[in-house]
Design an enzyme around this catalytic site. Sequence first.
Site, short mmCIF file in Angstrom:
data_model
loop_
_atom_site.label_atom_id
_atom_site.label_comp_id
_atom_site.label_asym_id
_atom_site.label_seq_id
_atom_site.Cartn_x
_atom_site.Cartn_y
_atom_site.Cartn_z
N SER A 31 0.84 -1.21 0.00
CA SER A 31 0.00 0.00 0.00
C SER A 31 0.86 1.24 0.00
O SER A 31 1.78 1.38 0.81
CB SER A 31 -0.86 0.06 1.26
OG SER A 31 -1.62 -1.09 1.37
N HIS A 62 -5.26 0.31 -4.93
CA HIS A 62 -4.69 -1.02 -5.13
C HIS A 62 -4.98 -1.56 -6.53
O HIS A 62 -4.61 -2.69 -6.84
CB HIS A 62 -5.25 -2.01 -4.11
CG HIS A 62 -4.66 -1.88 -2.75
ND1 HIS A 62 -3.57 -2.61 -2.32
CD2 HIS A 62 -4.99 -1.10 -1.71
CE1 HIS A 62 -3.27 -2.28 -1.09
NE2 HIS A 62 -4.12 -1.37 -0.68
N HIS A 84 -6.31 -8.61 -0.73
CA HIS A 84 -6.21 -8.88 0.71
C HIS A 84 -7.34 -9.83 1.13
O HIS A 84 -8.44 -9.79 0.55
CB HIS A 84 -6.31 -7.58 1.49
CG HIS A 84 -5.19 -6.62 1.23
ND1 HIS A 84 -5.18 -5.78 0.14
CD2 HIS A 84 -4.04 -6.39 1.91
CE1 HIS A 84 -4.06 -5.06 0.16
NE2 HIS A 84 -3.36 -5.41 1.22
N TYR A 86 -9.18 -9.57 3.67
CA TYR A 86 -10.35 -8.84 4.19
C TYR A 86 -11.32 -8.40 3.10
O TYR A 86 -12.44 -8.00 3.37
CB TYR A 86 -9.92 -7.63 5.04
CG TYR A 86 -9.09 -6.58 4.32
CD1 TYR A 86 -9.66 -5.74 3.35
CD2 TYR A 86 -7.75 -6.43 4.59
CE1 TYR A 86 -8.91 -4.80 2.69
CE2 TYR A 86 -6.98 -5.48 3.94
CZ TYR A 86 -7.56 -4.67 2.99
OH TYR A 86 -6.83 -3.74 2.32
N GLU A 87 -10.88 -8.50 1.84
CA GLU A 87 -11.79 -8.14 0.75
C GLU A 87 -12.83 -9.23 0.52
O GLU A 87 -13.79 -9.02 -0.22
CB GLU A 87 -11.00 -7.88 -0.53
CG GLU A 87 -10.16 -6.61 -0.42
CD GLU A 87 -9.28 -6.40 -1.62
OE1 GLU A 87 -9.79 -5.97 -2.66
OE2 GLU A 87 -8.07 -6.66 -1.53
N ALA A 114 2.88 -1.92 3.75
CA ALA A 114 2.79 -0.86 4.76
C ALA A 114 2.39 -1.55 6.05
O ALA A 114 1.59 -2.48 6.04
CB ALA A 114 1.72 0.14 4.35
N MET A 212 -1.75 -6.39 7.17
CA MET A 212 -2.86 -7.23 6.71
C MET A 212 -2.51 -8.02 5.46
O MET A 212 -3.39 -8.37 4.66
CB MET A 212 -4.09 -6.34 6.44
CG MET A 212 -4.48 -5.46 7.63
SD MET A 212 -5.81 -4.33 7.23
CE MET A 212 -5.78 -3.22 8.66
N SER A 213 -1.22 -8.31 5.27
CA SER A 213 -0.81 -9.02 4.05
C SER A 213 0.47 -9.80 4.30
O SER A 213 0.86 -10.02 5.44
CB SER A 213 -0.57 -8.01 2.92
OG SER A 213 0.55 -7.20 3.22
N ASN A 236 2.79 4.02 10.27
CA ASN A 236 2.23 4.66 11.47
C ASN A 236 2.67 3.85 12.68
O ASN A 236 3.03 2.68 12.55
CB ASN A 236 0.70 4.66 11.40
CG ASN A 236 0.14 3.24 11.19
OD1 ASN A 236 0.14 2.72 10.07
ND2 ASN A 236 -0.27 2.61 12.26
N HIS A 248 -6.38 5.42 6.75
CA HIS A 248 -5.72 4.85 5.56
C HIS A 248 -4.87 5.92 4.87
O HIS A 248 -3.85 5.61 4.26
CB HIS A 248 -6.78 4.30 4.61
CG HIS A 248 -6.21 3.61 3.40
ND1 HIS A 248 -5.41 2.48 3.50
CD2 HIS A 248 -6.31 3.87 2.08
CE1 HIS A 248 -5.05 2.11 2.28
NE2 HIS A 248 -5.58 2.93 1.40
N1 HPA Z 1 -2.29 -2.08 11.47
C1 HPA Z 1 -2.52 -2.99 10.50
N2 HPA Z 1 -2.19 -2.81 9.25
C2 HPA Z 1 -1.57 -1.67 8.91
C3 HPA Z 1 -1.29 -0.67 9.86
C4 HPA Z 1 -1.68 -0.89 11.21
O1 HPA Z 1 -1.47 -0.05 12.12
N3 HPA Z 1 -0.68 0.33 9.20
C5 HPA Z 1 -0.59 -0.04 7.91
N4 HPA Z 1 -1.12 -1.26 7.72
#
Ligand code: HPA
Length: 278
Positions: A31, A62, A84, A86-87, A114, A212-213, A236, A248
């Site tokens: 991402s 994406h 992903h 979650y999709e 990310a 998440m990947s 972050n 996001h």
């Molecule tokens: N948590 C989960 N997935 C992420 C995060 C997070 O803080 N930042 C970027 N992808």
Amino acid sequence: MNPVFEKLMKCYKCVREKTDFVPDVAIVLGSGLGEYAKQIDVVFELPYSEVEEFPVSTVPGHAGKFIFGYVEGVPVVCMKGRVHYYEGYPITDVVLPARLMKLIGAKILFLTNAAGGVNTSFHAGDLMLIRDHIACFAPNPLIGPNIDELGVRFPDMSRVYDRELQEIIRDTAKEQRVYLQEGVYAQLTGPSFESPADIRMMRVLGADAVGMSTVVEAIAANHMGMRICGVSCISNLAAGMTENPLTHEEVQEAADMAAPNFTSLVTESVKKMGQLVK
Ligand code: HPA
């Protein structure tokens, strides 16, 4: 035939009808990191939507395609955008692209993402070399009848992230004066970000970053005998570590901040990896 394998072979045939390009290295752009694709001397682009039955991502930013071309003379296939779990796709669809890139010839898989920083010494915009992962919060992509054509039933997972590739990335970071964190990446399913309590748990369990990947792709690629490496862009600090709610948008902002370092790290590392598989 196993339906998962059948779908994979269908996608393989579809790609081969469109290009005979054989990559050495497969790169998955996480991402916010899609801009890296501009570094590639493009030979051929293939939108995922043109590969029959291929899972197409629904996340903004994406929208995906395969890019076939060269990085510093090394033949690569690059995924700009990934799907992903979650999709709502079955986990076997989530790992189909990684498997497909192995089938078309890639020996090395360079995963990027990310991630939220869990380690308290991390900062937004840091890059982290993935040394190992925590897989047990996401479904295992190898569940179901084993596809013997791809690998063994019970693959060893003690060295998923290739030591030689890690050393290349570490050395390159030093040469390029890119500050590189290292650590363990944990995959959670998302799509909601974690709670502060989730993050405290992840820290106790030994995670340095969460996302998440990546992990499920690494499991599928390891099953097929690929050499794997990974770099996270810490977009972050994870939930509860600052006063700010997570969005996001900040993922993209941090990726933009890290982009010059990310670009030189990936490009120079891929150049050296190309020598390895020659
Ligand atoms: N948590 C989960 N997935 C992420 C995060 C997070 O803080 N930042 C970027 N992808």
